[in-house]
Design a protein around this motif. Structure first.
Motif, short mmCIF file in Angstrom:
data_model
loop_
_atom_site.label_atom_id
_atom_site.label_comp_id
_atom_site.label_asym_id
_atom_site.label_seq_id
_atom_site.Cartn_x
_atom_site.Cartn_y
_atom_site.Cartn_z
N LEU A 182 -7.24 1.10 2.19
CA LEU A 182 -6.21 1.01 3.22
C LEU A 182 -5.32 2.24 3.22
N GLU A 183 -5.03 2.73 2.03
CA GLU A 183 -4.19 3.89 1.85
C GLU A 183 -4.72 5.09 2.65
N SER A 236 -5.73 -0.77 -9.02
CA SER A 236 -5.66 -1.20 -7.63
C SER A 236 -6.13 -2.64 -7.56
N VAL A 246 -5.80 -2.34 -2.01
CA VAL A 246 -4.34 -2.17 -1.89
C VAL A 246 -3.78 -1.83 -3.26
N VAL A 304 0.89 -1.15 0.00
CA VAL A 304 0.00 0.00 0.00
C VAL A 304 0.92 1.20 0.00
#
Lengths: 642, 120
Positions: A555-556, A569, A585, A512
């Motif tokens: 998540l980023e 992604s 991710v 990530v």
């Protein structure tokens, strides 16, 4: 030999041995209660007492030795058939066993033991011995056979089938079979219709040798079967002094040789192996980059050895769960007695192996579940008869493997849990809104909420409403889950899902932004790919996966990392405690056998991260806790909506 | 699915006794009155053959050899019904490819136990 004060280590060793003996003694006594005339079990009880007395005196545990003496004498009478095994005697012996345990602990800790309790126990035992009992009838003698079966090669051409024969043999007694494949020829010489296998069997059975020959009557051509004449195992006659000595000698116990090692040393070993695995990953990486054949070769060999070493080390820590299950026999017996219920405890899959750490930490939650089933689940005999059930309740403890997880089930055939009653209680306690619409599994999940208890009457056994939430917390601390299903009137099943080991997980390495993370592979259902622009378009929070809407966690954004620049992604669809979630991710790198390093105590409140691991290049990757991440996402969405 | 047994005997009373015992125990039974009849009836699936030795046209031993030589039933278990007075026939039967035998006269339980031994 005066080892009282001079050899503290030996005294501790004796204590450990004595604790094992006491555990074994308890198991033997419970078995004896089920089968009071089993000479072998009587022998086991006697030998345990004998060893505790003898070694106890040698290492200066005089209280233990003196107390055990009278009980040993009683079992000597039982052994020679002059005293019958009665439930009363078993109960007294169990209590004595506890007292011996108490004496041991008191001597070790230097506190004053409760000698009066011992005296009253001994008095009760003497009284039982004096009132005597009918001598038990002699038991049938079981014999140990060694059977070698080398079938004629043309066996199958006569339509014979060997499986039913083995089954028939198993019907005669306890059987172990080993197949000998030494005679198998190379494939090009193998005749597919011929039988090249032979078998070596050990049978423990009271049956005469002719009965065994009878089993093989159709396949024996005169020389196929070798039965080694058995030695008699149980003697119905009174033992002579020599026999007695032989029976009491510890060498008579057929236990495989083993070594006692402190758990700390094992933990250290695991740690070092963990470091080695990490270092080895670095070596492999370097070898791959260097392009030198020789180094690649060495790296490959090292990799093979390292993984063998790792698996071996892990297996040292694996223990069968049987010993833990055995402890609950006593618990259930005592609880049932206290509550006036009849309960039969059945254990299945006791040979299932689990990491010692997991076993240690699961023992208490299991006690809770068992207490709960015995107290609330299983009804009194009268109530059961009214419901048309057998008066004796059944509690099943079962363990089994499921992939890299172990399932432990606690099943009772009691009154079950009524969802409506749980719901009403939860509303009353203010845990849920009166109009909340909940599915059955959501209702059952309420049982694990803090401050919940449906017991109409609080008993001394369980039901103070502290418990199920603690059980859930303990299980989750082990990275496990707990589930409950129930059919009113028919019973309840608690299912614990636990990882095989605490030290290593199968992980999926992902990237990530510029950071690496490890995701537990057991929870990942599938990996998808999507264009990043597509995903970010309009701040979508959901993704449609085959007709089902799955909430997304970026998540980023979630981990507050700088935005990555990838055009595409990847999304991990994962099964979490809060349902299916998609974790976005930048890249899925691949499988990673992850050696878990605990984060220091400073970080124990960090949410969404369950540990860390060291990657091949020496950098660190955090291990993500999917359940926590999903829960945080749900909470955050709730806050935003509010 | 219940297993099918082919019962071969030239005596109708023995056939009846055997069939009754087997059907009661849940097997499907096909009856044949001699070896030739048996070979004809082996075209449908059969899990076990139970045959007398002395029969007109094709006898028990020839039937056994013929079954072992076939492709479909090479590995099908065959039980011979013999009388106590002929132990030599037992060996002959084995040599022909019989899986086992049952000595006449027998009790129904013996018959079922023997069948379970080879059928599992």
């Amino acid at each position: 030999m005066n080892g009282a004060d001079g050899f503290p280590d030996r005294r501790l060793a004796f204590c450990e041995e004595a604790r094992d003996l006491l555990t074994d003694l308890e198991a033997a006594l419970l078995q004896l209660e089920a089968d009071p005339r089993d000479q072998e079990t009587i022998g086991r009880v006697f030998r345990a007492m004998h060893t505790i007395k003898g070694s106890g005196a040698m290492f200066g545990f005089d209280d233990v030795a003196a107390f055990t003496h009278d009980i040993e004498s009683a079992y000597d009478l039982v052994r020679s058939g002059r005293l019958a095994v009665t439930p009363r005697l078993i109960s007294l012996t169990l209590a004595s066993r506890d007292h011996i345990h108490h004496l041991l602990e008191a001597t070790v800790s230097g506190t004053a033991p409760d000698l009066a309790a011992g005296e009253s126990l001994l008095a009760a035992i003497r009284e039982t011995v004096a009132s005597g009992g009918e001598a038990p009838a002699p038991v049938t003698t079981a014999r140990d056979y060694s059977i070698r079966f080398v079938p004629p090669p043309g066996l199958f051409e006569r339509g014979a089938n060997l499986l039913p024969l083995f089954e028939e043999l198993r019907g005669l007694g306890a059987l172990t079979i080993e197949c000998d494949t030494a005679a198998l020829p190379p494939l090009d010489q193998l005749h597919p219709g011929h039988c090249y296998l032979s078998w070596q069997m050990r049978l423990r059975s009271p049956a005469p040798p002719e009965a065994i020959r009878d089993v093989f009557v159709f396949v024996d051509e005169g020389d196929c079967l070798t039965i080694t004449e058995p030695a008699e195992l149980a003697e119905p006659t009174a033992p002579t002094p020599e026999r007695e000595a032989a029976a009491a000698a510890p060498a008579a116990r057929p236990t495989p040789s083993s070594l006692r090692v402190s758990a700390t040393k094992l933990d250290e070993l695991i740690n070092i192996v963990g470091e080695l695995v990490t270092m080895q990953a670095r070596l492999s990486r370097f070898a791959a980059q260097s392009g030198e054949i020789e180094i690649a070769h060495i790296a490959e060999e090292t990799e093979r050895l390292t993984s063998m070493l790792r698996d071996n080390t892990m297996s040292i820590r694996m223990l069968p769960i049987e010993a833990t299950f055995a402890r609950y026999r006593r618990l259930v017996r005592d609880l049932a007695g206290e509550l006036g219920k009849e309960i039969e405890l059945v254990t299945e899959g006791g040979d299932t192996e689990l990491d010692k750490g997991v076993i240690d930490q699961i023992a208490d939650p299991l006690v809770h579940l068992i207490r709960n089933s015995v107290d609330h689940g299983i009804e009194s005999p009268a109530e059961r008869r009214e419901a048309g059930k057998p008066p004796c309740g059944r509690l099943v403890l079962a363990a089994s493997h499921s992939g890299s997880q172990v399932l432990i089930r606690v099943t009772d055939d009691g009154r079950g849990i009524h969802p409506a009653r749980v719901r009403a209680k939860a509303i009353e306690k203010g845990l849920i809104d009166a109009h909340a619409e909940l599915s059955e599994s959501e209702i059952f999940a309420l049982l694990f909420r803090t401050g919940f208890s449906t017991a109409a009457a609080v008993s001394s056994v369980s039901g103070r409403g502290v418990g199920m939430d603690v059980v859930k917390r303990n299980v989750e601390a082990l990275r496990g889950t707990i589930d409950v299903t129930s059919t009113p009137g028919q019973g309840t099943v608690f299912t614990l899902k636990l990882p095989l080991t605490l030290a290593i997980i199968d992980g999926l390495l992902v990237r990530v932004a510029a950071q690496h993370f490890v995701f537990p592979v057991a929870q990942v259902l599938e990996c998808l790919e999507a264009s990043t622009a597509d995903l970010h378009c309009g701040r979508r929070e959901f993704l449609e996966v085959r007709g089902q809407l799955v909430p997304l966690v970026f998540l980023e954004r979630f981990l507050r990392l700088s935005t990555g620049s990838g055009a595409r992604s990847q999304i991990l669809i994962a099964q979490t405690a809060a349902g299916h979630f998609g974790f976005v991710v930048d890249e899925v790198i691949g499988d990673h056998k992850t050696v878990i390093k605990q984060l220091g105590p400073l970080y124990r409140h960090v949410e969404g991260v369950s540990g860390a691991t060291i990657l091949g290049d020496g950098s660190i990757a955090l291990i993500l806790d999917a359940d926590r991440l999903a829960q945080s996402a749900v909470d955050e969405a709730g806050r935003r909506a509010a | 699915m219940s297993k099918t047994i082919l019962a071969v005997d030239d005596s109708a009373s023995i056939r009846q006794l055997v069939s009754h015992t087997l059907r009661t125990a849940g097997f499907t039974v096909i009856e044949a009155c001699d070896g030739q009849d048996a070979l004809d009836k082996l075209k449908s699936p059969v899990n076990l053959v139970l045959t007398d030795l002395n029969m007109p046209r094709v006898d028990g031993l020839s039937l056994t050899r013929a079954i072992r030589a076939s492709t479909d039933h090479r590995y099908t278990p065959i039980l011979l019904l013999t009388t106590e007075s002929e132990p030599a026939r037992k060996l002959e039967g084995k040599a022909a490819g019989a899986t086992g035998w049952l000595v006449k006269p027998f009790q129904p339980e013996q018959l079922l136990a023997t069948i379970r031994k080879v059928l599992g």
